[in-house]
Design a protein around this motif. Structure first.
Motif, mmCIF file in Angstrom:
data_model
loop_
_atom_site.group_PDB
_atom_site.id
_atom_site.type_symbol
_atom_site.label_atom_id
_atom_site.label_comp_id
_atom_site.label_asym_id
_atom_site.label_seq_id
_atom_site.Cartn_x
_atom_site.Cartn_y
_atom_site.Cartn_z
ATOM 1 N N VAL A 169 10.933 9.754 1.845
ATOM 2 C CA VAL A 169 9.812 9.984 0.925
ATOM 3 C C VAL A 169 8.794 8.887 1.219
ATOM 4 O O VAL A 169 9.157 7.708 1.292
ATOM 5 C CB VAL A 169 10.269 9.885 -0.545
ATOM 6 N N LEU A 170 7.534 9.276 1.437
ATOM 7 C CA LEU A 170 6.488 8.279 1.656
ATOM 8 C C LEU A 170 5.459 8.412 0.545
ATOM 9 O O LEU A 170 4.892 9.481 0.335
ATOM 10 C CB LEU A 170 5.805 8.491 3.013
ATOM 11 N N GLU A 217 0.254 9.045 8.953
ATOM 12 C CA GLU A 217 0.384 8.913 7.492
ATOM 13 C C GLU A 217 -0.154 7.590 6.961
ATOM 14 O O GLU A 217 -0.701 7.527 5.866
ATOM 15 C CB GLU A 217 1.873 9.019 7.084
ATOM 16 N N ILE A 218 0.067 6.524 7.750
ATOM 17 C CA ILE A 218 -0.308 5.189 7.260
ATOM 18 C C ILE A 218 -1.524 4.717 8.044
ATOM 19 O O ILE A 218 -1.453 4.490 9.245
ATOM 20 C CB ILE A 218 0.860 4.194 7.443
ATOM 21 N N ARG A 219 -2.649 4.593 7.387
ATOM 22 C CA ARG A 219 -3.839 4.106 8.116
ATOM 23 C C ARG A 219 -4.782 3.406 7.152
ATOM 24 O O ARG A 219 -4.655 3.508 5.965
ATOM 25 C CB ARG A 219 -4.536 5.259 8.849
ATOM 26 N N ASP A 246 0.825 -1.211 0.000
ATOM 27 C CA ASP A 246 0.000 0.000 0.000
ATOM 28 C C ASP A 246 0.858 1.260 0.000
ATOM 29 O O ASP A 246 0.454 2.288 -0.518
ATOM 30 C CB ASP A 246 -0.888 0.025 1.252
ATOM 31 N N TYR A 247 2.036 1.163 0.640
ATOM 32 C CA TYR A 247 2.918 2.322 0.745
ATOM 33 C C TYR A 247 4.349 1.917 0.429
ATOM 34 O O TYR A 247 4.746 0.789 0.658
ATOM 35 C CB TYR A 247 2.916 2.880 2.179
ATOM 36 N N ILE A 248 5.095 2.908 -0.015
ATOM 37 C CA ILE A 248 6.539 2.690 -0.138
ATOM 38 C C ILE A 248 7.234 3.852 0.574
ATOM 39 O O ILE A 248 6.811 5.005 0.464
ATOM 40 C CB ILE A 248 6.948 2.542 -1.623
ATOM 41 N N GLN A 290 2.373 11.635 -2.688
ATOM 42 C CA GLN A 290 3.759 11.489 -2.227
ATOM 43 C C GLN A 290 4.131 12.628 -1.295
ATOM 44 O O GLN A 290 3.780 13.776 -1.560
ATOM 45 C CB GLN A 290 4.673 11.473 -3.450
ATOM 46 N N LYS A 291 4.832 12.299 -0.189
ATOM 47 C CA LYS A 291 5.204 13.334 0.782
ATOM 48 C C LYS A 291 6.671 13.203 1.142
ATOM 49 O O LYS A 291 7.194 12.100 1.204
ATOM 50 C CB LYS A 291 4.415 13.155 2.083
ATOM 51 N N ILE A 292 7.287 14.345 1.414
ATOM 52 C CA ILE A 292 8.638 14.303 1.989
ATOM 53 C C ILE A 292 8.493 14.633 3.472
ATOM 54 O O ILE A 292 7.873 15.640 3.815
ATOM 55 C CB ILE A 292 9.571 15.309 1.290
#
Ligand code: ATP
Ligand code: MG
Length: 412
Positions: free
Chosen positions: A388-389, A410-412, A372-374, A397-399
């Motif tokens: 970087v997410l 951020e991750i949910r 789901d995320y990197i 994309q976010k720094i």
């Protein structure tokens, strides 16, 4: 070249979807046991042989031919447990105080049977027991729990419940005499094992799997005609409780169960589907067992379910899955230097770490394995103390700076 070492005949590894199902069955079992105030117990896998000889019975299939027994250093005969009830009864004989002692357990059992689908030499059972309660409500409760458990793992409407009463030991003795007189006249036609059982334990002939024996048994006197009035009343109470709670059952007067310790209620849950091994759960009342293995006289009732047979029947459960995060770093040491694992372990996420220089490879891998995320840390991010997410579903994309990183936002 060395030969491979193979599995022992009749044993198997539980892995892949089987272990997912195993855990799912166990989780449902634990939940329902807790709900009904059963306490967990784990008894040893090895016990003295005498426990089973006296409890399960010398002339039963289990004790006469299926047990793994060995002599310990000295001269003590030790067994790998073939079933769990006897071990719990041994525990209860020394620890029971008053009221109902409600226990549950699960784990491997060992029987030296001819291996087939659904029949192994090491297999797992779930087990519940109520010790010290002579009320038919206890019989009803264990059967109700069994039924709910099977429904909870997706087997609703796929099984039937067979029940019978095998009365008290006195009822069985009276019946046994009549059965003996009947079978004695047909002795020569019985299978060899039944001929042996005729003298030693006539009732066990009713368990015979020999088709010719079964034909003979069909015309034999019936146990139900030898039940005392109080046994009939007890049985009627159990049936009333089941009916009033909407638990359907079929009465089967040939159901006697293959162990000596049963009295009164005996039951089996079978799949409707005609299969060779279609009994998935079985049990009964054993008011005499504890007095057979100790100086105390305490009643009991319980059941055991075969986990492997359940595994073969249920579908793989779908869970609310954790989000999957791929941590992709140019250099492995970045993970430690940014203490990324400390951040990750605080949130509900399943993750994997990969390192390398080819960023495209990371994305291909993440795509293929449904991440789901990197979370990326290249040399540049490392020098800026940032990461970087990227949300691979929304492409956002976010720094983020390491110093105030909070991945739970951020991750949910
Ligand atoms: P069966 O008539 O199938 O031999 P049983 O009467 O010996 O069964 P129990 O001692 O009542 O079986 O055990 C309860 C449950 O445990 C069974 O209904 C079955 O689901 C499971 N079970 C028993 N023996 C085995 C085995 N060898 N391999 C896998 N599961 C088993
Ligand atoms: Mg058996």
């Amino acid at each position: 070249m060395k030969n491979n070492i193979n599995l022992i005949k009749g044993t198997h590894d539980l892995v892949g979807s089987d272990i997912i199902k195993y855990n799912y069955i166990l989780e449902n079992f634990r939940n329902i046991c807790n709900q009904f105030s059963f306490k967990e117990i784990i008894t040893p896998i090895i016990e003295q042989e005498d426990l089973y000889v006296r409890g399960v019975g010398e002339m039963t299939d289990i004790v006469s031919k299926e047990m793994y027994t060995f002599l310990d250093q000295g001269d003590k005969k030790i067994c790998l447990r073939p079933e769990a009830t006897s071990g719990i009864a041994r525990f209860a004989a020394s620890n029971y105080e008053s009221g109902a002692m409600k226990l549950f357990t699960y784990g491997p059992m060992f029987r030296r049977e001819r291996p087939q689908k659904g029949r192994y030499r090491q297999f797992n059972q779930l087990n519940i027991e109520i010790i010290g309660d002579k009320n038919p409500y206890a019989d009803f409760e264990v059967i109700f729990i069994a039924s709910r458990l099977l429904e909870s793992i997706g087997l609703k409407n796929k099984f039937k419940l067979l029940i019978n009463s095998i009365g008290t030991k006195d009822d069985q003795t009276n019946y046994s005499k009549a059965l003996y007189e009947f079978l004695k006249l047909k002795k020569n036609k019985l299978s060899e094992i039944s001929q042996q059982r005729l003298e030693k334990n006539t009732l066990r002939i009713l368990d015979s799997k020999d088709t010719n024996d079964q034909l003979i048994i069909r015309d034999a006197p019936k146990l139900k005609d030898f039940l005392s009035n109080s046994s009939i009343d007890f049985y009627q109470n159990v049936k009333n409780l089941l009916s009033s709670h909407g638990i359907g059952f079929i009465e089967d007067d040939l159901l006697v169960r293959g162990l000596d310790y049963y009295t009164h209620t005996a039951f089996e849950f079978q799949m409707f589907e005609e299969k060779r091994q279609n009994t998935i759960l079985a049990g009964g009342r054993y008011d005499e067992l504890i007095s057979m293995i100790s100086s105390r006289d305490i009643p009991g009732i319980g059941w055991a379910a075969g986990v492997e047979r359940l595994i073969d029947l249920i579908s793989i459960p779908t869970f609310a899955k954790n989000k999957k995060l791929l941590i992709a770093v140019q250099d492995t040491s970045y993970v430690a230097q940014f203490k990324l694992i400390n951040h990750i372990s605080k949130i509900d996420v399943t993750f994997e770490v990969k390192s390398g220089h080819n960023i495209k490879k990371f994305f291909t891998y993440a795509d293929k394995n449904e991440f789901d995320y990197i979370l990326l840390v290249g040399d540049q991010e490392f020098h800026n103390s940032s990461i970087v997410l990227k949300n691979l579903k929304s492409k956002e994309q976010k720094i983020l700076l390491i110093k105030d990183l909070d991945l739970s936002n951020e991750i949910r």
